[in-house]
Design a protein around this motif. Structure first.
Motif, PDB file in Angstrom:
ATOM      1  N   GLU A 185       0.871  -1.177   0.000  1.00 53.68           N
ATOM      2  CA  GLU A 185       0.000   0.000   0.000  1.00 53.68           C
ATOM      3  C   GLU A 185       0.909   1.227   0.000  1.00 53.68           C
ATOM      4  OE1 GLU A 185      -2.994  -0.813  -0.444  1.00 53.68           O
ATOM      5  OE2 GLU A 185      -2.899  -2.894   0.223  1.00 53.68           O
ATOM      6  N   HIS A 186       1.003   1.879  -1.145  1.00 57.04           N
ATOM      7  CA  HIS A 186       1.865   3.060  -1.290  1.00 57.04           C
ATOM      8  C   HIS A 186       0.998   4.307  -1.152  1.00 57.04           C
ATOM      9  CE1 HIS A 186       5.395   5.307  -2.852  1.00 57.04           C
ATOM     10  NE2 HIS A 186       4.464   6.111  -3.331  1.00 57.04           N
ATOM     11  N   TYR A 187       1.221   5.066  -0.084  1.00 58.43           N
ATOM     12  CA  TYR A 187       0.405   6.240   0.227  1.00 58.43           C
ATOM     13  C   TYR A 187       1.016   7.480  -0.430  1.00 58.43           C
ATOM     14  CZ  TYR A 187      -1.283   2.961   3.731  1.00 58.43           C
ATOM     15  OH  TYR A 187      -1.786   1.850   4.353  1.00 58.43           O
ATOM     16  N   VAL A 188       0.174   8.210  -1.157  1.00 55.92           N
ATOM     17  CA  VAL A 188       0.676   9.316  -1.967  1.00 55.92           C
ATOM     18  C   VAL A 188      -0.285  10.497  -1.890  1.00 55.92           C
ATOM     19  CG1 VAL A 188      -0.470   8.454  -4.051  1.00 55.92           C
ATOM     20  CG2 VAL A 188       1.567   9.885  -4.271  1.00 55.92           C
ATOM     21  N   ASP A 189       0.260  11.697  -2.017  1.00 54.89           N
ATOM     22  CA  ASP A 189      -0.532  12.925  -2.053  1.00 54.89           C
ATOM     23  C   ASP A 189      -1.431  12.896  -3.289  1.00 54.89           C
ATOM     24  OD1 ASP A 189      -1.510  15.538  -2.300  1.00 54.89           O
ATOM     25  OD2 ASP A 189       0.357  16.446  -1.609  1.00 54.89           O
ATOM     26  N   PRO A 190      -2.760  13.033  -3.135  1.00 55.91           N
ATOM     27  CA  PRO A 190      -3.652  12.968  -4.304  1.00 55.91           C
ATOM     28  C   PRO A 190      -3.386  14.066  -5.330  1.00 55.91           C
ATOM     29  CG  PRO A 190      -4.844  13.715  -2.351  1.00 55.91           C
ATOM     30  CD  PRO A 190      -3.510  13.232  -1.884  1.00 55.91           C
ATOM     31  N   LYS A 191      -2.748  15.174  -4.893  1.00 57.75           N
ATOM     32  CA  LYS A 191      -2.442  16.266  -5.821  1.00 57.75           C
ATOM     33  C   LYS A 191      -1.083  16.100  -6.484  1.00 57.75           C
ATOM     34  CE  LYS A 191      -5.218  19.900  -3.626  1.00 57.75           C
ATOM     35  NZ  LYS A 191      -5.186  21.261  -3.038  1.00 57.75           N
ATOM     36  N   GLU A 192      -0.301  15.116  -6.028  1.00 52.95           N
ATOM     37  CA  GLU A 192       1.058  14.943  -6.548  1.00 52.95           C
ATOM     38  C   GLU A 192       1.379  13.455  -6.633  1.00 52.95           C
ATOM     39  OE1 GLU A 192       4.133  15.518  -8.407  1.00 52.95           O
ATOM     40  OE2 GLU A 192       3.243  17.398  -7.734  1.00 52.95           O
ATOM     41  N   LYS A 193       0.983  12.830  -7.755  1.00 55.57           N
ATOM     42  CA  LYS A 193       1.195  11.395  -7.912  1.00 55.57           C
ATOM     43  C   LYS A 193       2.426  11.067  -8.746  1.00 55.57           C
ATOM     44  CE  LYS A 193      -3.604   9.960  -7.204  1.00 55.57           C
ATOM     45  NZ  LYS A 193      -4.733   9.165  -7.721  1.00 55.57           N
ATOM     46  N   LYS A 194       3.363  11.990  -8.756  1.00 54.27           N
ATOM     47  CA  LYS A 194       4.641  11.708  -9.412  1.00 54.27           C
ATOM     48  C   LYS A 194       5.463  10.806  -8.496  1.00 54.27           C
ATOM     49  CE  LYS A 194       4.935  15.943 -12.173  1.00 54.27           C
ATOM     50  NZ  LYS A 194       4.788  15.203 -13.452  1.00 54.27           N
ATOM     51  N   HIS A 195       6.457  10.118  -9.075  1.00 55.47           N
ATOM     52  CA  HIS A 195       7.332   9.265  -8.279  1.00 55.47           C
ATOM     53  C   HIS A 195       8.776   9.687  -8.516  1.00 55.47           C
ATOM     54  CE1 HIS A 195       9.292   5.757  -6.543  1.00 55.47           C
ATOM     55  NE2 HIS A 195       8.132   5.407  -6.023  1.00 55.47           N
ATOM     56  N   PRO A 196       9.558   9.866  -7.437  1.00 51.18           N
ATOM     57  CA  PRO A 196      10.928  10.368  -7.606  1.00 51.18           C
ATOM     58  C   PRO A 196      11.834   9.452  -8.416  1.00 51.18           C
ATOM     59  CG  PRO A 196      10.533   9.626  -5.338  1.00 51.18           C
ATOM     60  CD  PRO A 196       9.205   9.672  -6.020  1.00 51.18           C
ATOM     61  N   ARG A 197      11.503   8.163  -8.490  1.00 48.57           N
ATOM     62  CA  ARG A 197      12.355   7.223  -9.224  1.00 48.57           C
ATOM     63  C   ARG A 197      11.764   6.831 -10.580  1.00 48.57           C
ATOM     64  NH1 ARG A 197      14.391   2.390  -5.477  1.00 48.57           N
ATOM     65  NH2 ARG A 197      15.648   2.100  -7.365  1.00 48.57           N
ATOM     66  N   PHE A 198      10.709   7.505 -10.993  1.00 45.58           N
ATOM     67  CA  PHE A 198      10.057   7.145 -12.252  1.00 45.58           C
ATOM     68  C   PHE A 198      11.008   7.275 -13.431  1.00 45.58           C
ATOM     69  CE2 PHE A 198       7.371   8.179 -15.989  1.00 45.58           C
ATOM     70  CZ  PHE A 198       6.646   6.994 -16.052  1.00 45.58           C
ATOM     71  N   LYS A 199      11.891   8.266 -13.384  1.00 45.95           N
ATOM     72  CA  LYS A 199      12.811   8.486 -14.504  1.00 45.95           C
ATOM     73  C   LYS A 199      13.758   7.304 -14.719  1.00 45.95           C
ATOM     74  CE  LYS A 199      15.998  11.229 -11.626  1.00 45.95           C
ATOM     75  NZ  LYS A 199      15.131  11.247 -10.434  1.00 45.95           N
ATOM     76  N   GLU A 200      13.972   6.483 -13.668  1.00 50.83           N
ATOM     77  CA  GLU A 200      14.854   5.321 -13.797  1.00 50.83           C
ATOM     78  C   GLU A 200      14.261   4.259 -14.715  1.00 50.83           C
ATOM     79  OE1 GLU A 200      15.861   3.706  -9.987  1.00 50.83           O
ATOM     80  OE2 GLU A 200      16.175   5.685  -9.077  1.00 50.83           O
ATOM     81  N   VAL A 201      12.935   4.216 -14.827  1.00 53.49           N
ATOM     82  CA  VAL A 201      12.275   3.169 -15.616  1.00 53.49           C
ATOM     83  C   VAL A 201      11.537   3.711 -16.832  1.00 53.49           C
ATOM     84  CG1 VAL A 201      12.004   1.691 -13.586  1.00 53.49           C
ATOM     85  CG2 VAL A 201      10.170   3.281 -14.185  1.00 53.49           C
ATOM     86  N   ALA A 202      11.342   5.023 -16.884  1.00 49.47           N
ATOM     87  CA  ALA A 202      10.467   5.614 -17.908  1.00 49.47           C
ATOM     88  C   ALA A 202      10.846   5.203 -19.324  1.00 49.47           C
ATOM     89  CB  ALA A 202      10.467   7.136 -17.777  1.00 49.47           C
ATOM     90  N   ASP A 203      12.133   5.244 -19.648  1.00 45.32           N
ATOM     91  CA  ASP A 203      12.570   4.970 -21.020  1.00 45.32           C
ATOM     92  C   ASP A 203      13.243   3.621 -21.180  1.00 45.32           C
ATOM     93  OD1 ASP A 203      11.699   7.552 -21.773  1.00 45.32           O
ATOM     94  OD2 ASP A 203      13.592   8.413 -21.082  1.00 45.32           O
ATOM     95  N   THR A 204      13.443   2.894 -20.078  1.00 48.01           N
ATOM     96  CA  THR A 204      14.193   1.639 -20.140  1.00 48.01           C
ATOM     97  C   THR A 204      13.322   0.398 -20.012  1.00 48.01           C
ATOM     98  OG1 THR A 204      14.616   1.736 -17.750  1.00 48.01           O
ATOM     99  CG2 THR A 204      16.265   2.733 -19.199  1.00 48.01           C
ATOM    100  N   VAL A 205      12.094   0.558 -19.568  1.00 44.03           N
ATOM    101  CA  VAL A 205      11.211  -0.597 -19.378  1.00 44.03           C
ATOM    102  C   VAL A 205      10.051  -0.522 -20.366  1.00 44.03           C
ATOM    103  CG1 VAL A 205       9.674  -1.806 -17.792  1.00 44.03           C
ATOM    104  CG2 VAL A 205      11.809  -0.817 -16.940  1.00 44.03           C
ATOM    105  N   THR A 206       9.968  -1.514 -21.236  1.00 39.10           N
ATOM    106  CA  THR A 206       8.884  -1.604 -22.217  1.00 39.10           C
ATOM    107  C   THR A 206       7.961  -2.750 -21.822  1.00 39.10           C
ATOM    108  OG1 THR A 206      10.297  -0.757 -23.996  1.00 39.10           O
ATOM    109  CG2 THR A 206       8.316  -1.981 -24.639  1.00 39.10           C
TER     110      THR A 206
END
Length: 653
Positions: free
Chosen positions: A272-293
């Motif tokens: 259960e990952h708790y996140v601000d409803p106004k800010e659903k960005k993830h700090p590590r998203f850039k690590e997978v954004a272009d490398t995981v298909t």
């Protein structure tokens, strides 16, 4: 058609026999006749399951710095009533009133239409591979023979489109499909009653007086939600953060089938990952954004009656809005990487988006990681954005503040209309209904308050509608605009929930890595990645010569001290047969103790899949295995370093 690792057709009967013979799992209470949907894991099954769980912990709990909890399986009725499970956690079942036989409606429709499509293929002379588990074989003894007939192309297309949307039908729609396609009891041909909802939870009572009703939990999530406030405090009030839990859950399946894939008691691992409803960005998203298909099967394609997947990077999917937000996308990518680490065949993985009727009413978006098996596509991981539903309903029910308080760097300043009613007038005037009037006043929207202020200024009456009282006049009231300052923001977090069915992953993985030696279909191999394999090393003495015994004992202790699981096979069978037996268990390495070992202490190390060997000191071969298990070395590097050993020819027949 399901295939083995080598591309050959999967003989599920042979694989199932192997798994039961080698005691990966076995039906529970078998000597009493067994109970459908309940299985026990044997030694290799337990070890395999634990290795999957350990990998999950390292991949998620450790890597993502999650807070792990272990919550009780017994859950009071009120908790699951509030969460909606008591009213809505159900599947649709239909009954044959004459025989009393019960069917799960969507599975029945699916099986009958698939059988008719199979009959169409046979009528057209197309090859059909028959793949059945033992349960289905037993059922077929009672089932009427399905006619091999050609279907009209329009009917065939309708069947295929219905199957593509099978998860999206509610009870009424399933009932209509049963009538439209003349679906009856497959065994007797008897007509079926309309589908009705069947709650899947096991009910019980807590305490000796039986006055506290409860259930065996259907998921681990609710326990995590109820500890949210304590976990937030433990995390020093920092957001976002995640909790995690691994444990048994229970669902009273209508018609358990497909072995380990649909059972009544199973192991779940949930986040259960708790996140601000106004800010659903993830700090590590850039690590997978272009490398995981990923292979996506979005909702729109399914609604067209198709199952064609589209390949996109997770970054593209989020940018285009196909996946709702970065945090949800990040976990889809991490799920993909986890399945890859386990050894799942990447050509047999897809991420399917839930359709409207299928998705929980509170979810903003939901995707299933499905694995292709001989039973078809099987949901093994669900990943949902549950919005703020769970925390909100539990907070409303209990009055406990399951929310986040955030100090604002810059105070928020605004103006709004306040309505103040003189309580000295309100109490005597309305007595027991005074609270109803207060609640009605607090619900008056700002735009309406401004209108009422104008009426009051002009000396007109201020009227408000109160539930149970109708329209009442507020005689002593002040309505004015006031400046507000907010230094602390309060919000209820949204929850991103990846939910893993460990048993389903375990079985699907076995199908993906099972194969047979080219020279013999009876020589089955389970090619588990070394870190996942139940046992890492098999130690085999060349013969029963007494000189080998102390060496084998000391070597086994040495390997265990290195933290590597091993077992000894000193039976009278040939070395080749002993290795073959352990290929079936998925043991990746074998060490042979021979007469050369007696002379200089060296041993041979055999690799399971290629059956090649190297020779070195006991310390060297243990270091090779340890390096491979830790991911810092490979078997190919070991072969290059030591060279292939040809000194001891093994009988691999």
């Amino acid at each position: 058609m399901a295939t083995t690792k080598t591309g050959a057709s999967l003989d599920r009967g042979t694989l199932d026999t192997l798994l039961r013979r080698r005691l990966f799992y076995t039906p529970s209470f078998e000597i009493y006749g067994g109970v459908s949907g309940l299985y026990d894991y044997g030694p290799p099954g337990c070890s395999l399951q634990q290795n999957i769980v350990d990998t999950w912990r390292k991949h998620f709990v450790l890597e993502e710095d999650m807070l792990e909890v272990d919550c009780t399986m017994l859950t009071p009725h009120d908790v699951l009533k509030t969460s909606g499970h008591v009213d809505k956690f159900a599947d649709w079942m239909c009954k044959d009133p004459k025989s009393g036989e019960i069917f799960r409606a969507d599975h029945l429709v699916e099986e009958v239409l698939e059988a008719r499509l199979k009959g169409d293929k046979e009528a057209r002379g197309e090859k059909v591979v028959e793949e059945e588990d033992e349960d289905k074989k037993k059922r077929k003894k009672k089932v009427k023979e399905i006619k091999v007939v050609k279907l009209d192309e329009a009917v065939k297309k309708e069947y295929e489109e219905t199957l593509a949307r099978i998860d999206n039908y509610d009870g009424a729609e399933l009932g209509q499909l049963i009538i439209k396609h003349n679906i009856t009891n497959p065994a007797t041909g008897g007509a079926l009653e309309p589908p009705v909802a069947f709650n899947l939870m096991f009910s019980t009572s807590i305490g000796p007086s039986s006055n506290l009703p409860g259930y065996l939990r259907p998921e681990t999530a609710q326990g995590q939600f109820l500890t949210f406030a304590k976990l937030l405090e433990f995390n020093n009030l920092r957001m976002p953060f995640a909790s995690a839990s691994i444990g048994k859950s229970f669902r009273n399946e209508i018609s358990p089938r497909s072995g380990l894939l649909r059972v009544r008691e199973f192991l779940m691992a949930e986040i259960e990952h708790y996140v601000d409803p106004k800010e659903k960005k993830h700090p590590r998203f850039k690590e997978v954004a272009d490398t995981v298909t990923l292979k996506f099967l979005p909702r729109g394609i399914q609604e067209q009656g198709k199952t064609t997947t589209v390949d996109k990077t997770i970054g593209e999917a989020v940018k285009e809005g196909m996946v709702d937000n970065e945090t949800l996308g990040y976990f889809l990518a991490r799920i993909h990487l986890f399945l890859h680490e386990l050894g799942v065949d990447q050509t047999k993985v897809r991420f399917r988006q839930h359709m409207p009727n299928e998705m929980a009413h509170y979810a903003a978006d939901c995707w299933d990681a499905e694995l292709l098996t001989s039973y078809g596509w099987i949901e093994c991981v669900g990943c949902a954005d549950r919005s703020a539903y769970d925390l909100t309903v539990h907070m409303q029910k209990t009055g406990q503040p399951l929310l986040v308080r955030e100090n604002l760097e810059v105070p928020r300043v605004w103006e709004e209309w306040d309505v103040d009613v003189d309580k000295k007038w309100l109490g005597p005037r309305f007595r027991g209904d005074a609270k109803k009037v207060e609640e009605a006043v607090t619900k008056i929207p700002q735009q309406e308050r401004e209108k009422l202020a104008g009426l009051l200024k002009n000396g007109e009456k201020v009227m408000v509608k109160v539930e149970g009282l109708g329209v009442v006049e507020l005689e002593k009231v002040i309505i004015e605009k006031r400046q507000k300052t907010q230094n602390v923001r309060e919000y209820t977090p949204n929850v991103i929930e990846p939910s893993f069915g460990i048993g389903r992953i375990l079985y699907s993985l076995i199908e993906h890595i099972y194969w047979t030696r080219p020279d013999s279909a009876e020589r089955g191999v389970l090619s588990f990645p070394p870190r996942i394999a139940p046992t890492k090393i098999l130690i085999v003495p060349l013969s029963s010569n007494s000189e080998f015994t102390p060496i084998v004992t000391a070597l086994s202790h040495k390997i265990r001290r290195a933290g590597i699981s091993n077992r000894v096979d000193d039976s009278s069978a040939t070395i080749g047969k002993r290795y073959s037996r352990n290929d079936e268990l998925g043991t990746p390495f074998g060490i042979t103790v021979d007469f050369q070992t007696v002379k200089d202490g060296s041993v041979t190390l055999r690799e399971r899949d290629g059956m090649k060997q190297i020779r070195g000191s006991q310390e060297e071969v243990v270091d090779v295995v340890k390096g491979i298990l830790e991911g810092v070395a490979t078997w190919e590097e070991a072969l290059k370093k030591f060279g292939e050993s040809k000194g001891q020819e093994l009988d691999e027949e």
